[in-house]
Design a protein around this motif. Structure first.
Motif, mmCIF file in Angstrom:
data_model
loop_
_atom_site.group_PDB
_atom_site.id
_atom_site.type_symbol
_atom_site.label_atom_id
_atom_site.label_comp_id
_atom_site.label_asym_id
_atom_site.label_seq_id
_atom_site.Cartn_x
_atom_site.Cartn_y
_atom_site.Cartn_z
ATOM 1 N N ASP A 98 1.094 -1.233 -0.194
ATOM 2 C CA ASP A 98 0.103 -0.002 -0.042
ATOM 3 C C ASP A 98 0.781 1.323 0.168
ATOM 4 O OD1 ASP A 98 -2.206 -1.531 -0.006
ATOM 5 O OD2 ASP A 98 -2.410 -1.394 2.275
ATOM 6 N N ALA A 99 2.165 1.322 0.048
ATOM 7 C CA ALA A 99 2.874 2.307 0.303
ATOM 8 C C ALA A 99 2.965 2.928 -1.094
ATOM 9 C CB ALA A 99 4.355 1.940 0.739
ATOM 10 N N PRO A 100 2.940 4.321 -1.247
ATOM 11 C CA PRO A 100 2.831 4.993 -2.458
ATOM 12 C C PRO A 100 4.161 5.112 -3.085
ATOM 13 C CG PRO A 100 3.216 6.637 -0.434
ATOM 14 C CD PRO A 100 3.018 5.155 0.109
ATOM 15 N N GLU A 101 4.156 4.741 -4.364
ATOM 16 C CA GLU A 101 5.295 4.808 -5.144
ATOM 17 C C GLU A 101 5.977 6.097 -5.271
ATOM 18 O OE1 GLU A 101 4.854 2.625 -8.749
ATOM 19 O OE2 GLU A 101 4.138 0.776 -7.894
ATOM 20 N N THR A 102 7.318 6.257 -5.390
ATOM 21 C CA THR A 102 8.049 7.631 -5.095
ATOM 22 C C THR A 102 9.018 7.462 -6.200
ATOM 23 O OG1 THR A 102 7.231 8.178 -2.829
ATOM 24 C CG2 THR A 102 9.119 9.423 -3.799
ATOM 25 N N ASP A 103 8.893 8.135 -7.134
ATOM 26 C CA ASP A 103 10.323 7.942 -8.251
ATOM 27 C C ASP A 103 11.294 8.834 -7.738
ATOM 28 O OD1 ASP A 103 9.886 10.618 -9.092
ATOM 29 O OD2 ASP A 103 8.283 9.996 -10.362
ATOM 30 N N SER A 104 12.604 8.407 -8.295
ATOM 31 C CA SER A 104 13.657 9.316 -7.843
ATOM 32 C C SER A 104 13.673 10.833 -8.111
ATOM 33 C CB SER A 104 14.850 8.835 -8.465
ATOM 34 O OG SER A 104 14.694 9.024 -10.148
ATOM 35 N N GLU A 105 13.130 11.431 -9.074
ATOM 36 C CA GLU A 105 12.898 12.694 -9.009
ATOM 37 C C GLU A 105 12.084 13.544 -8.223
ATOM 38 O OE1 GLU A 105 11.730 14.001 -12.899
ATOM 39 O OE2 GLU A 105 13.208 13.135 -14.067
ATOM 40 N N THR A 106 10.694 12.890 -7.766
ATOM 41 C CA THR A 106 10.170 13.235 -6.671
ATOM 42 C C THR A 106 10.766 13.054 -5.327
ATOM 43 O OG1 THR A 106 8.152 12.429 -7.896
ATOM 44 C CG2 THR A 106 7.904 12.800 -5.460
ATOM 45 N N LEU A 107 11.494 12.230 -5.192
ATOM 46 C CA LEU A 107 12.234 11.964 -3.682
ATOM 47 C C LEU A 107 13.252 13.114 -3.680
ATOM 48 C CD1 LEU A 107 13.232 10.486 -1.231
ATOM 49 C CD2 LEU A 107 14.414 8.896 -2.865
ATOM 50 N N ASP A 108 13.941 13.356 -4.767
ATOM 51 C CA ASP A 108 14.998 14.206 -4.725
ATOM 52 C C ASP A 108 14.438 15.585 -4.490
ATOM 53 O OD1 ASP A 108 16.834 12.484 -5.174
ATOM 54 O OD2 ASP A 108 17.449 12.909 -7.236
ATOM 55 N N ALA A 109 13.283 16.042 -5.100
ATOM 56 C CA ALA A 109 12.622 17.255 -4.866
ATOM 57 C C ALA A 109 12.175 17.389 -3.489
ATOM 58 C CB ALA A 109 11.331 17.486 -5.845
ATOM 59 N N LYS A 110 11.596 16.543 -2.792
ATOM 60 C CA LYS A 110 11.002 16.544 -1.589
ATOM 61 C C LYS A 110 12.469 16.675 -0.568
ATOM 62 C CE LYS A 110 6.807 13.847 -1.840
ATOM 63 N NZ LYS A 110 5.892 14.870 -1.066
ATOM 64 N N LEU A 111 13.477 15.863 -0.761
ATOM 65 C CA LEU A 111 14.654 16.077 0.138
ATOM 66 C C LEU A 111 15.321 17.583 -0.131
ATOM 67 C CD1 LEU A 111 16.280 12.483 -0.509
ATOM 68 C CD2 LEU A 111 15.481 13.593 1.516
ATOM 69 N N ARG A 112 15.412 17.839 -1.288
ATOM 70 C CA ARG A 112 16.004 19.382 -1.370
ATOM 71 C C ARG A 112 15.018 20.474 -0.687
ATOM 72 N NH1 ARG A 112 17.034 17.612 -7.012
ATOM 73 N NH2 ARG A 112 19.332 17.297 -7.020
ATOM 74 N N ALA A 113 13.896 20.399 -0.754
ATOM 75 C CA ALA A 113 12.982 20.984 -0.085
ATOM 76 C C ALA A 113 13.057 21.039 1.267
ATOM 77 C CB ALA A 113 11.364 20.841 -0.588
ATOM 78 N N ALA A 114 13.306 19.768 2.065
ATOM 79 C CA ALA A 114 13.319 19.821 3.306
ATOM 80 C C ALA A 114 14.853 19.986 3.786
ATOM 81 C CB ALA A 114 13.287 18.320 3.678
ATOM 82 N N LEU A 115 15.817 19.840 2.964
ATOM 83 C CA LEU A 115 17.156 20.489 3.406
ATOM 84 C C LEU A 115 17.438 21.770 3.492
ATOM 85 C CD1 LEU A 115 18.932 17.554 1.237
ATOM 86 C CD2 LEU A 115 19.145 17.811 3.631
ATOM 87 N N GLU A 116 16.293 22.539 2.868
ATOM 88 C CA GLU A 116 16.382 23.964 3.076
ATOM 89 C C GLU A 116 16.474 24.445 4.337
ATOM 90 O OE1 GLU A 116 13.703 25.721 0.346
ATOM 91 O OE2 GLU A 116 14.630 25.112 -1.478
ATOM 92 N N THR A 117 15.702 23.669 5.272
ATOM 93 C CA THR A 117 15.475 24.136 6.552
ATOM 94 C C THR A 117 15.801 23.301 7.579
ATOM 95 O OG1 THR A 117 13.273 23.421 6.555
ATOM 96 C CG2 THR A 117 13.457 25.587 5.903
ATOM 97 N N LEU A 118 16.239 21.803 7.232
ATOM 98 C CA LEU A 118 16.510 20.900 8.215
ATOM 99 C C LEU A 118 17.827 20.028 8.060
ATOM 100 C CD1 LEU A 118 13.115 19.078 8.244
ATOM 101 C CD2 LEU A 118 13.802 20.459 9.848
ATOM 102 N N GLY A 119 18.621 19.691 8.966
ATOM 103 C CA GLY A 119 19.682 18.862 8.704
ATOM 104 C C GLY A 119 19.500 17.565 8.189
ATOM 105 N N VAL A 120 20.514 17.058 7.754
ATOM 106 C CA VAL A 120 20.328 15.685 6.859
ATOM 107 C C VAL A 120 19.258 14.570 7.394
ATOM 108 C CG1 VAL A 120 21.489 13.419 5.993
ATOM 109 C CG2 VAL A 120 22.564 16.009 5.580
ATOM 110 N N ARG A 121 19.623 14.543 8.883
ATOM 111 C CA ARG A 121 18.728 13.378 9.437
ATOM 112 C C ARG A 121 17.394 13.779 9.763
ATOM 113 N NH1 ARG A 121 22.197 9.894 12.048
ATOM 114 N NH2 ARG A 121 24.474 10.284 12.288
ATOM 115 N N ASP A 122 17.197 15.052 10.029
ATOM 116 C CA ASP A 122 15.895 15.398 10.243
ATOM 117 C C ASP A 122 14.955 15.407 8.883
ATOM 118 O OD1 ASP A 122 15.954 15.749 12.914
ATOM 119 O OD2 ASP A 122 16.165 17.794 12.863
ATOM 120 N N ALA A 123 15.806 15.900 7.739
ATOM 121 C CA ALA A 123 15.150 15.747 6.433
ATOM 122 C C ALA A 123 14.900 14.499 6.237
ATOM 123 C CB ALA A 123 16.272 16.617 5.322
#
Length: 300
Positions: free
Chosen positions: A248-273
């Protein structure tokens, strides 16, 4: 603060300090229903307390009477009054009193005013501790047989339909067991809402824990909703819901994953992101963290 410490001197205005307890705030767990679950340490603290604060003083008085204890000064401390009452309790501790807080049942600080008292005690720099004991949260989780690691406690869900659905959607894809408390008159509509948002997951309803009519029903969310709609329900309830199946887990392609991580890394450290994105996507944290390291370097 330890009950094994020698008793300190008390102020001249404070009552005699029985036993070896220091003045302070003691959050005391109480039985969920079966008085046999009271511990010797819990009973000792309640017997020694000069003041007992309680969600409902009537419930506290019945509990003390059942244990053969004479009720000391009882103070009502519910969610609405916790801030004002905390100031009075802190003053009593500073005057040399032993102050206990009890919720209606179970562990203080879990879905009750105990957390507010802890924050106030810490801010006032007075001693405080917890006398542990029964908890509906861990009892229901153990009875469910569902994974306890990880598990997320939702407390009481919002009673209104819209906010409740939004809260459930926040955690829909989280790979964790969900645990919620619920009042009997809202159980059916909450199970129906869970079934609608989370799907037909395995779940468990535990009610009247440790009491004579304790009941644990395990089925899917839609089946549990139908069961209790037909059978009716009495007593406080705990709902435990299985994590989403891997399929049931949603499929996440690499581009979507990278976009989410880059957005999170703008305000969070690596672990929290990585933690945030893994929770959002349902992907394994190790994989997400590895990619976050590549995108964010060695930032922590």
């Amino acid at each position: 603060m330890s009950s094994d410490d020698e008793p300190p001197e008390t102020s001249d205005t404070a009552p005699a300090n029985p036993g070896a307890l220091k003045p302070g705030l003691y959050l005391v767990a109480t039985p969920l229903g079966n008085l046999g679950d009271i511990s010797a340490r819990q009973k000792m603290v309640l017997a020694a307390a000069h003041t007992i604060a309680a969600e409902d003083t009537r419930v506290a008085r019945r509990l003390l009477s059942a244990m053969g204890l004479i009720a000391p000064r009882l103070v009502r401390c519910d969610e609405r009054e916790s801030t004002a009452v905390a100031e009075k309790l802190i003053a009593r501790v500073r005057a040399g009193e032993i102050v206990a807080f009890v919720s209606d049942a179970g562990m203080p600080g879990i879905a009750d005013p105990g957390a507010a008292l802890v924050r106030a005690a810490r801010a006032a720099n007075i001693p405080f501790t917890v006398i542990p004991g029964p908890s509906a949260l861990t009892t229901a989780l153990a009875l469910s047989g569902l994974p306890a690691e990880p598990a997320l406690f939702l407390g009481f869900l919002p009673p209104k339909q819209g906010p409740r659905a939004r809260r459930l959607r926040e955690f829909k894809d989280l790979p964790a067991t969900l645990v919620a408390f619920e009042a009997p008159h809202r159980l059916v509509e909450t199970l129906q809402a869970m079934a609608e948002v989370l799907g037909p997951r395995d779940a468990c309803v535990a009610r009247e824990l440790t009491k004579r009519h304790e009941e644990v029903q395990a089925a899917t969310l839609p089946e549990l909703a139908a069961h209790y709609e037909a059978a009716g329900v009495l007593g406080e309830c705990v709902i435990v819901v299985a994590p989403p199946a891997e399929s049931d887990a949603p499929e996440t392609d690499s581009e979507t994953l990278d976009a989410k991580l880059r957005a999170a890394l703008e305000t969070l450290g690596v672990r929290d992101a990585a933690d945030r994105v893994a929770a959002e996507t349902g992907l394994k944290r190790r994989e997400v963290y590895s990619r976050a390291l590549e995108l964010g370097g060695k930032k922590r």
